[in-house]
Scaffold this motif. Structure first.
Motif, short mmCIF file in Angstrom:
data_model
loop_
_atom_site.label_atom_id
_atom_site.label_comp_id
_atom_site.label_asym_id
_atom_site.label_seq_id
_atom_site.Cartn_x
_atom_site.Cartn_y
_atom_site.Cartn_z
N ILE A 162 21.10 -51.31 9.07
CA ILE A 162 21.85 -51.70 10.27
C ILE A 162 23.14 -50.88 10.37
CG2 ILE A 162 23.12 -53.62 11.34
CD1 ILE A 162 20.93 -55.47 10.15
N PHE A 163 23.79 -50.69 9.22
CA PHE A 163 24.99 -49.87 9.22
C PHE A 163 24.69 -48.46 9.72
CE2 PHE A 163 27.79 -46.79 7.34
CZ PHE A 163 29.03 -47.30 7.70
N GLY A 164 23.58 -47.89 9.24
CA GLY A 164 23.19 -46.54 9.66
C GLY A 164 22.99 -46.46 11.16
N MET A 165 22.39 -47.48 11.72
CA MET A 165 22.18 -47.50 13.18
C MET A 165 23.53 -47.53 13.90
SD MET A 165 19.26 -50.39 13.54
CE MET A 165 17.56 -50.14 13.02
N ILE A 166 24.43 -48.40 13.43
CA ILE A 166 25.74 -48.52 14.09
C ILE A 166 26.47 -47.19 14.01
CG2 ILE A 166 27.99 -49.67 14.00
CD1 ILE A 166 26.53 -52.10 12.77
N TYR A 167 26.51 -46.64 12.81
CA TYR A 167 27.25 -45.40 12.61
C TYR A 167 26.72 -44.27 13.49
CZ TYR A 167 28.83 -41.10 10.57
OH TYR A 167 29.35 -39.85 10.42
N PRO A 224 31.38 -36.61 14.97
CA PRO A 224 30.23 -36.74 14.07
C PRO A 224 28.94 -36.21 14.69
CG PRO A 224 31.43 -38.80 14.23
CD PRO A 224 31.98 -37.90 15.28
N MET A 225 28.88 -36.23 16.02
CA MET A 225 27.64 -35.80 16.67
C MET A 225 27.47 -34.29 16.66
SD MET A 225 27.71 -38.49 19.78
CE MET A 225 26.25 -37.94 20.62
N TRP A 226 28.50 -33.58 16.23
CA TRP A 226 28.36 -32.13 16.09
C TRP A 226 27.46 -31.82 14.91
CZ3 TRP A 226 33.97 -29.82 16.78
CH2 TRP A 226 34.45 -30.22 18.03
N MET A 227 27.34 -32.82 14.06
CA MET A 227 26.51 -32.63 12.87
C MET A 227 25.17 -33.27 13.13
SD MET A 227 27.61 -33.49 9.06
CE MET A 227 29.02 -34.39 9.57
N ASN A 228 24.15 -32.73 12.54
CA ASN A 228 22.80 -33.24 12.72
C ASN A 228 22.64 -34.66 12.16
OD1 ASN A 228 19.94 -33.65 11.84
ND2 ASN A 228 19.76 -31.74 12.98
N LEU A 229 21.88 -35.47 12.88
CA LEU A 229 21.63 -36.86 12.46
C LEU A 229 21.09 -36.94 11.03
CD1 LEU A 229 20.88 -39.99 13.43
CD2 LEU A 229 18.62 -39.02 13.53
N LEU A 230 20.21 -36.01 10.68
CA LEU A 230 19.58 -36.06 9.36
C LEU A 230 20.62 -35.84 8.27
CD1 LEU A 230 16.34 -33.95 9.95
CD2 LEU A 230 16.85 -36.28 10.65
N ILE A 231 21.53 -34.87 8.54
CA ILE A 231 22.53 -34.56 7.52
C ILE A 231 23.51 -35.72 7.38
CG2 ILE A 231 24.40 -32.98 6.92
CD1 ILE A 231 22.79 -30.83 8.49
N ARG A 232 23.90 -36.30 8.51
CA ARG A 232 24.83 -37.44 8.46
C ARG A 232 24.22 -38.58 7.66
NH1 ARG A 232 25.58 -39.12 14.26
NH2 ARG A 232 24.23 -37.39 14.81
N THR A 233 22.94 -38.84 7.92
CA THR A 233 22.30 -39.96 7.24
C THR A 233 22.15 -39.68 5.75
OG1 THR A 233 21.13 -40.38 9.29
CG2 THR A 233 20.30 -41.49 7.34
N TYR A 234 21.83 -38.41 5.44
CA TYR A 234 21.70 -38.05 4.04
C TYR A 234 23.04 -38.23 3.32
CZ TYR A 234 18.24 -36.14 0.88
OH TYR A 234 17.29 -36.01 -0.10
N SER A 235 24.13 -37.90 4.00
CA SER A 235 25.45 -38.05 3.38
C SER A 235 25.72 -39.52 3.09
CB SER A 235 26.55 -37.53 4.29
OG SER A 235 26.16 -36.35 4.90
N TRP A 236 25.31 -40.38 3.99
CA TRP A 236 25.54 -41.81 3.76
C TRP A 236 24.78 -42.31 2.55
CZ3 TRP A 236 29.29 -44.88 4.75
CH2 TRP A 236 30.14 -44.59 5.83
N MET A 237 23.65 -41.68 2.26
CA MET A 237 22.93 -42.07 1.05
C MET A 237 23.84 -41.91 -0.16
SD MET A 237 19.18 -40.37 1.42
CE MET A 237 18.78 -40.65 -0.30
N ASN A 238 24.53 -40.75 -0.20
CA ASN A 238 25.41 -40.49 -1.35
C ASN A 238 26.56 -41.46 -1.41
OD1 ASN A 238 23.96 -38.33 -2.33
ND2 ASN A 238 24.96 -36.90 -0.93
N ILE A 239 27.00 -41.91 -0.26
CA ILE A 239 28.14 -42.83 -0.23
C ILE A 239 27.71 -44.23 -0.68
CG2 ILE A 239 29.90 -43.85 1.26
CD1 ILE A 239 29.69 -41.27 2.97
N LEU A 240 26.52 -44.64 -0.24
CA LEU A 240 26.09 -46.02 -0.50
C LEU A 240 25.30 -46.20 -1.79
CD1 LEU A 240 24.83 -46.94 3.10
CD2 LEU A 240 27.05 -47.45 2.11
N GLU A 241 24.99 -45.08 -2.48
CA GLU A 241 24.17 -45.16 -3.68
C GLU A 241 24.75 -46.09 -4.73
OE1 GLU A 241 21.38 -44.39 -4.63
OE2 GLU A 241 20.64 -42.63 -3.56
#
Lengths: 272, 372
Positions: free
Chosen positions: A144-149, A100-117
């Motif tokens: 908190i989940f975002g921080m853990i992930y 997951p760290m190959w991908m940028n933090l911003l993109i990963r977090t943005y993706s989680w928005m779509n998952i948790l919406e």
């Protein structure tokens, strides 16, 4: 202590220069801004204003602490199991942790928005079974989940590194002396892996407590952490002085908590 | 195993690089019939242009590449840079690290720059396309004699709503305080726009200099806290297009983009009135290439260029050559160009004095803290 040779001193020079340019001087600037007002006059006003942010500080530390503890609970057994595997499996597992760290933090977090919406992937899935949509986005839990992930690899890697270096013969002798699995873990593995736990704890806790992106995106701008407060002072309010004093206090509080953690671990030689 | 993965990765990357590069092939980088006067006297020089992100037609999807067309016409190289907010633009300009020849900030920021003597007058004898600007966008409050600015783009804030999620179509800002839509309401994530909504609702001047007015608006906003799903800026696209929220205030032009992706969305200008903004081209006092800047501003007014920009940005154009062009895809669009009788009551943001700014920033922090 042996005197350092000329070559040793030269070898350290690039980093010392780097540290002076990019750590010491910027820190001095932060201190300068923290104790001056907009006109460059010496002032304690910024420090006084910090009282308004008590709540924000408490929440930031609370959420980051929860996130770090959960990260530790997930990572520790995983790192232990990983260190037991064959060399080939260890490499693959390590790659999966890092992936997951190959991908940028911003993109990963943005993706989680779509998952948790509200209408996101999870709620769509639940809907198939007639389950009411869950409110996930915009809650402290999502932050908190975002921080853990995002920070879990920083916990797994140091613990795994320490564990994989534990001498097998120590474990064997523990068994020879009558240790069962649990006491082997408690009396041998746990103490020896403590340095990894401490450095993992630091590497997860520090970025979590100062994050602003994760709280903005997953917290929907409703969860204000100290990083958000600093970001807003710097980016939109243009109050560099207050922003600097918030940063300074954050750094001091982190420093103190790291000293406490290290003491708690009973090892004074560890770097902060 | 690892080899297979690496090979796969390389294939994926190559394929995507090739397909992405393919998009740019059809860009247009010349205009066919310029109406203004241009010379090649300044060939080889450079101008620094500082504009909002995604705010100029850049040649994507076969559109006109405005900067390339300007270079082709005049031989002047365009060094094009973006900013994210008026405030970010201001601090860059103030720092003096780069000297810009053209900046395109919003009305209230122009007022502030003028107060601080940071702009220089334009030479309108060199901007012979200025007659295309509609009269209603000339001599605006920030530049009453229209000596310093040329309008670039116009926008109004409205209320976007998801027709499947609201019980009746909203007409007032009060819908954003409606408890039936709890957790489905979005709002702006910046103080000025957020306060404006409460101020319109309460009938307070959005440029009030009375701190008591700001206190009242802040109280109203605190009432709204428990109903809000999120405070958003760009995330609003994702949230509204995905049907994740019922109500969101945002710019009319952006609503058009969202509606393309989600036909359930609708838009209204609330009856209490709303904020209008104009972004305009101006020249900083320390510009290095003044004559080239005049040519560039003139070029932005070219019917072909202004049309390409209006199509790309999707905001309303102040340029009559665009608005009156039946080939314009948003020709007579009732949201961007409402008919006289449907026009909402609008108010511009004015530049607020330092003390009021500090005051509402402080209130804003209180609102956010109360939200936790």
């Amino acid at each position: 202590m042996k005197k350092r040779s000329f070559a040793q001193r030269i070898a350290g020079a690039p980093y010392i220069l780097w540290a002076a340019l990019f750590i010491v001087i910027p820190m001095a600037i932060v201190v300068y801004y923290a104790f001056t007002d907009a006109n460059g006059q010496f002032s304690f006003d910024n420090i006084k204003q910090l009282a308004d942010y008590k709540e924000t500080f408490l929440i930031s530390f609370e959420y980051s602490f929860i996130a770090t503890v959960i990260t530790l609970i997930i990572s520790y057994p995983f790192a232990y199991l990983m260190s037991k595997k064959s060399a080939a499996s260890q490499r693959i597992m390590m790659m999966l942790v890092m992936l997951p760290m190959w991908m940028n933090l911003l993109i990963r977090t943005y993706s989680w928005m779509n998952i948790l919406e509200r209408n996101g992937i999870i709620n769509n899935f639940l809907e198939q079974f007639g389950i009411e949509p869950l409110k996930m986005i915009g809650t402290p839990g999502a932050v908190i989940f975002g921080m853990i992930y995002n920070y879990i690899p920083y916990m797994i890697i140091p613990i795994y590194n320490v564990m994989s270096k534990i001498d097998k013969s120590l474990l064997e002798s523990a068994e020879d002396l009558g240790s069962n699995g649990l006491s082997k873990l408690r009396r041998v593995i746990l103490p020896l892996s403590m340095p990894g736990v401490i450095s993992g704890f630091t590497m997860v806790f520090v970025p979590s407590v100062s994050t602003f992106y994760i709280s903005q995106k997953l917290g929907g701008g409703k969860v204000m952490l100290i990083g958000d407060a600093i970001e807003r002072q710097m980016q939109t309010s243009y109050n560099y002085n207050l922003g600097a004093s918030l940063s300074l206090v954050l750094m001091i509080v982190i420093l103190i908590s790291m000293i406490v953690v290290n003491r708690f671990a009973g090892d004074d030689d560890l770097l902060i | 195993m690892r080899k297979i993965i690496s090979v796969l990765l390389i294939v994926v990357l190559t394929v995507s690089a090739v397909t992405l590069a393919g998009c740019g092939s059809s860009r247009v980088s010349e205009i066919t019939s310029p109406t203004g006067t241009y010379t090649r006297d300044l060939e080889g020089t450079t101008i620094n242009v500082f504009n909002w992100g995604e705010y100029i037609s850049d040649g994507s999807e076969g559109s006109l590449d405005v900067n390339a067309a300007f270079e082709a016409l005049t031989g002047i190289k365009v060094n094009y840079m973006n900013f994210e907010s008026n405030e970010a633009m201001y601090s860059k300009l103030k720092s003096g690290a780069v000297s810009y020849d053209i900046i395109i900030p919003s009305d209230y920021m122009i007022a502030r720059l003028l107060e601080e003597n940071m702009l220089q007058p334009l030479d309108f004898s060199k901007i012979d396309n200025f007659h295309y600007i509609a009269d209603e966008y000339k001599n605006l409050y920030y530049d009453p004699d229209n000596a310093y600015t040329v309008p670039y783009s116009v926008g109004m804030v409205g209320l976007i709503y998801n027709t499947t999620m609201v019980e009746e179509a909203p007409t007032s800002w009060s819908a954003m305080w409606d408890s039936r839509y709890a957790d489905d309401i979005l709002t702006f994530n910046n103080p000025r726009d957020t306060f404006a909504i409460a101020q319109f609702l309460l009938g307070i001047d959005i440029n009030s200099t009375d701190t008591a007015d700001w206190d009242r608006a802040a109280e109203k906003l605190k009432e709204q806290n428990p109903l809000l799903q999120a405070r958003v800026m760009d995330e609003v696209f994702n949230k509204m297009e995905g049907g994740n929220a019922a109500l969101a205030p945002y710019y009319a032009g952006d609503y058009l983009t969202m509606a393309d992706n989600n036909p359930d969305l609708a838009f209204v200008y609330p009856e209490e009135g709303t904020n209008i903004f104009v972004d305009a081209a101006c020249v900083p006092a320390n510009a290095q290439n003044y004559d080239a800047a005049m040519m560039y501003i003139n070029f932005l007014l070219e019917p072909e260029v202004a049309l390409a920009n209006a199509e790309y940005i999707c905001y309303a154009s102040p340029n009559t050559a665009v608005v009156e062009n039946p080939d314009y895809s948003l020709y007579q669009n009732e949201i961007l160009y409402p008919a006289e009788e449907d026009k909402p009551k609008t108010q511009y943001f004015h530049n607020m004095e330092e003390s009021i700014r500090t005051y509402y920033e402080k209130l804003w922090e209180e609102i956010l803290l109360a939200d936790e």
